[in-house]
Write an enzyme that holds these catalytic residues in place. Structure first.
Site, short mmCIF file in Angstrom:
data_model
loop_
_atom_site.label_atom_id
_atom_site.label_comp_id
_atom_site.label_asym_id
_atom_site.label_seq_id
_atom_site.Cartn_x
_atom_site.Cartn_y
_atom_site.Cartn_z
N ASN A 167 0.85 -1.18 0.00
CA ASN A 167 0.00 0.00 0.00
C ASN A 167 0.89 1.24 0.00
OD1 ASN A 167 -1.96 1.94 0.28
ND2 ASN A 167 -2.52 1.39 2.39
N LYS A 169 -0.01 4.29 -0.47
CA LYS A 169 -0.71 5.46 0.06
C LYS A 169 -0.48 6.68 -0.85
CE LYS A 169 -0.65 3.47 4.65
NZ LYS A 169 -0.58 3.67 6.11
N HIS A 202 -10.06 1.15 5.23
CA HIS A 202 -8.79 1.43 5.91
C HIS A 202 -9.02 2.45 7.02
CE1 HIS A 202 -4.64 2.65 6.63
NE2 HIS A 202 -4.26 1.56 5.97
N GLU A 224 -7.40 4.92 7.99
CA GLU A 224 -7.16 6.32 7.60
C GLU A 224 -8.36 6.89 6.85
OE1 GLU A 224 -2.37 5.46 7.31
OE2 GLU A 224 -3.54 5.68 5.47
N GLU A 231 -5.57 -4.77 10.82
CA GLU A 231 -4.58 -3.70 10.94
C GLU A 231 -4.87 -2.89 12.20
OE1 GLU A 231 -2.62 -2.15 7.06
OE2 GLU A 231 -4.72 -1.58 7.01
N GLY A 248 2.23 2.60 10.95
CA GLY A 248 3.19 3.69 10.84
C GLY A 248 3.92 4.06 12.11
N SER A 275 3.16 -1.80 10.52
CA SER A 275 4.62 -1.77 10.72
C SER A 275 5.30 -3.08 10.33
CB SER A 275 4.94 -1.42 12.18
OG SER A 275 4.48 -0.11 12.49
#
Length: 258
Positions: free
Chosen positions: A10, A12, A96, A98, A168, A174, A209
């Site tokens: 991904n 992003k 996701h 985000e 996730e 991250g 991560s």
């Protein structure tokens, strides 16, 4: 772990035309001969067609990072499922964290997206995971129950839906702090039971991560079918290293089984 382990990259909102082209080409050149893993690249929308042109003669698949909850129409800035399929997209990330957080995506919106992906014949990579507060309060399963509602609704109506669940945990994305093997196994067991009750053979991948230093611990988890790689997938050397380590470990595991 299944015979076909997935590595989903991904990217992003990162990269430029030359960078994504070079990264895709280098991945094909150095990993094109591998039997494992199943690689899916998810570049930004604007580079989907360019990456697909690079991947055309390879075994690597193209994925999108999102899609509109509408089929078509006056929705400025949106990208429809039909458009994604038109440029060769086979997989699409939906739900996701985000998107849920930054774009206020609700279960109703996510259900529409899953339905469109299903109608267009794409495989959904459906993301779920608890945040740090939910984890600290011991509410991981409660958060997962809530987030799984859209896909459970679809499966009950049509068990032919093509869906992969991506666990996730938000607190690991991250941060450099991945979930422990024990945490992943515990959550996977919980998710598997939910889908077993629906008689749906769910595949589960992990994201948060993931890098070349910890990939082997995730490949070793028997209940895990793959990983989503974020930051580390932006480096050709790191992503290739991850894929080669997956290849080595899965081949060794299959040899032991035989």
């Amino acid at each position: 772990m299944q015979a076909s382990f997935m590595v989903v990259a991904n990217w992003k909102m990162n990269g430029c035309r030359d960078r994504v082209t070079n990264l895709s080409h280098e991945l094909i050149t150095r990993c094109g001969f591998l039997n494992q893993p199943k690689i899916v690249l998810c570049p930004p929308y604007i580079y989907l067609e360019r990456v697909q042109e690079t991947l055309a003669s390879s075994k690597i698949s193209l994925g999108a990072q999102d899609l509109s909850c509408e089929n078509n129409g006056a929705f400025t800035g949106n990208i429809s499922g039909e458009m994604l399929v038109d440029v060769g997209v086979q997989y699409v990330i939906i739900g996701h964290s985000e998107r849920r957080l930054n774009n206020a995506e609700t279960n109703d919106i996510i259900l529409k997206k899953l339905s469109i992906a299903q109608f267009q014949g794409m495989t959904s990579i459906f993301c779920i995971g608890e945040n740090i507060v939910e984890k600290q309060l011991g509410n991981t399963f409660k958060a997962i129950d809530h987030q799984l509602k859209p896909v459970i609704t679809l499966i009950k109506n049509d068990p032919s839906i093509k869906c992969i669940v991506a666990y996730e945990p938000v607190w690991s994305i991250g941060t450099g702090c991945s979930a422990s093997v024990q945490d992943v196994e515990r959550v996977n067991k919980y998710i598997k039971q939910i889908f077993n009750d629906l008689n749906y053979p769910i595949k589960i991948i992990y994201g948060g991560s993931v890098n070349e230093m910890n990939i082997e611990q995730f490949v070793a988890i028997k209940s895990l079918d793959g990983v989503i790689v974020g930051n580390a997938s932006l480096s050709a050397d790191k992503l290739i290293n991850i894929c080669m380590r997956v290849e080595k470990q899965t081949m060794n595991t299959l040899a032991d089984i035989v």
